[in-house]
Design a protein around this motif. Structure first.
Motif, PDB file in Angstrom:
ATOM      1  N   PRO A  79      -2.983  -5.883  35.227  1.00 10.87           N
ATOM      2  CA  PRO A  79      -1.776  -5.307  35.826  1.00 10.87           C
ATOM      3  C   PRO A  79      -2.011  -3.819  36.098  1.00 10.87           C
ATOM      4  O   PRO A  79      -2.572  -3.115  35.267  1.00 10.87           O
ATOM      5  CB  PRO A  79      -0.706  -5.491  34.755  1.00 10.87           C
ATOM      6  N   PHE A  80      -1.631  -3.367  37.257  1.00 10.02           N
ATOM      7  CA  PHE A  80      -1.740  -1.952  37.609  1.00 10.02           C
ATOM      8  C   PHE A  80      -0.392  -1.539  38.171  1.00 10.02           C
ATOM      9  O   PHE A  80       0.052  -2.106  39.164  1.00 10.02           O
ATOM     10  CB  PHE A  80      -2.839  -1.731  38.647  1.00 10.02           C
ATOM     11  N   SER A  81       0.234  -0.564  37.533  1.00  2.00           N
ATOM     12  CA  SER A  81       1.615  -0.194  37.862  1.00  2.00           C
ATOM     13  C   SER A  81       2.474  -1.443  37.734  1.00  2.00           C
ATOM     14  O   SER A  81       2.534  -2.025  36.668  1.00  2.00           O
ATOM     15  CB  SER A  81       1.713   0.424  39.246  1.00  2.00           C
ATOM     16  N   GLU A  82       3.070  -1.900  38.842  1.00  2.00           N
ATOM     17  CA  GLU A  82       3.992  -3.035  38.720  1.00  2.00           C
ATOM     18  C   GLU A  82       3.402  -4.340  39.227  1.00  2.00           C
ATOM     19  O   GLU A  82       4.098  -5.333  39.317  1.00  2.00           O
ATOM     20  CB  GLU A  82       5.304  -2.728  39.457  1.00  2.00           C
ATOM     21  N   HIS A  83       2.117  -4.376  39.570  1.00  4.79           N
ATOM     22  CA  HIS A  83       1.596  -5.603  40.159  1.00  4.79           C
ATOM     23  C   HIS A  83       0.141  -5.873  39.789  1.00  4.79           C
ATOM     24  O   HIS A  83      -0.588  -4.988  39.384  1.00  4.79           O
ATOM     25  CB  HIS A  83       1.730  -5.556  41.689  1.00  4.79           C
ATOM     26  N   VAL A  84      -0.213  -7.143  39.923  1.00  7.66           N
ATOM     27  CA  VAL A  84      -1.611  -7.571  39.822  1.00  7.66           C
ATOM     28  C   VAL A  84      -2.044  -7.812  41.263  1.00  7.66           C
ATOM     29  O   VAL A  84      -1.410  -8.587  41.984  1.00  7.66           O
ATOM     30  CB  VAL A  84      -1.735  -8.864  38.986  1.00  7.66           C
ATOM     31  N   ALA A  85      -3.090  -7.135  41.698  1.00 12.78           N
ATOM     32  CA  ALA A  85      -3.490  -7.186  43.109  1.00 12.78           C
ATOM     33  C   ALA A  85      -4.991  -7.420  43.233  1.00 12.78           C
ATOM     34  O   ALA A  85      -5.751  -6.505  43.517  1.00 12.78           O
ATOM     35  CB  ALA A  85      -3.091  -5.884  43.798  1.00 12.78           C
TER      36      ALA A  85
END
Length: 195
Positions: free
Chosen positions: A60-66
């Protein structure tokens, strides 16, 4: 005579698109000239250099998994990460490139919706220089949103097909939705639109 010639050039559809792209590029040239690493980009560089790829892709990075964006980051950082100046320049160009990639499906969707190439070009142009989203072409981490939104607009464009949807339309919608979700949590909008 000169006025008629300039009117004929403007009437050519490719000329207005070239003018729009050049003007947007000139508008953002200051950022290219004064390239730098901003905000979360520093963290992304460190993580791409220290984390194993499997961990980096699905964290997870900030508010999302991208994972799509993390893979793009990993490719650039692991290739050019030893040259910080070059890395800053390439991340700046990549952010701006993602912005132009976003503008293309916006124009496609506008053309499909309105049937007017002039309105599509004007939308492309005004969105490209919009101060409302100025951070996106300037900040590499914000490119996640422009890439995700690109695929959302492609889903919307596909949904605007006037004919009865065929299997290949559904396949494109599924692929665009998956790609939208791989770049940002914003991609969940593609699920709702495609639904």
């Amino acid at each position: 005579m000169a006025n008629r010639l300039s009117i004929k050039l403007i009437e050519k559809s490719y000329f207005k698109w070239i003018f729009a792209v050049l003007f947007i590029f000139i508008y953002h040239f200051r950022r290219i000239y004064f390239y730098s690493i901003l905000g979360d980009d520093g963290i992304r560089i460190v993580d791409a250099r220290t984390l194993p790829l499997k961990t980096e892709l699905f964290r997870p990075f900030s508010e999302h998994v991208a994972p799509g964006f993390e893979l793009l980051t990993a490719i650039f950082i692991r290739t050019y990460g030893n040259h910080l100046n070059l890395t800053a320049f390439l991340l700046t160009l990549l952010a701006l490139g993602c912005w132009f990639l976003f503008l293309i499906p916006v124009a496609m969707w506008t053309k499909r919706l309105t049937g007017s190439e002039q309105i599509a070009c004007l939308t492309f142009f005004l969105t490209g220089i919009s101060t409302a989203c100025l951070e996106i072409p300037w900040w590499f981490s914000a490119a996640t949103y422009s890439l995700s939104a690109s695929f959302i607009f492609l889903v919307m464009c596909e949904n605007e097909t006037k004919e009865l949807l065929k299997w290949h339309n559904y396949l494109k919608i599924a692929i665009f939705t998956a790609l939208a979700m791989s770049f940002s949590a914003l991609g969940l909008l593609a699920v709702v639109i495609a639904g």
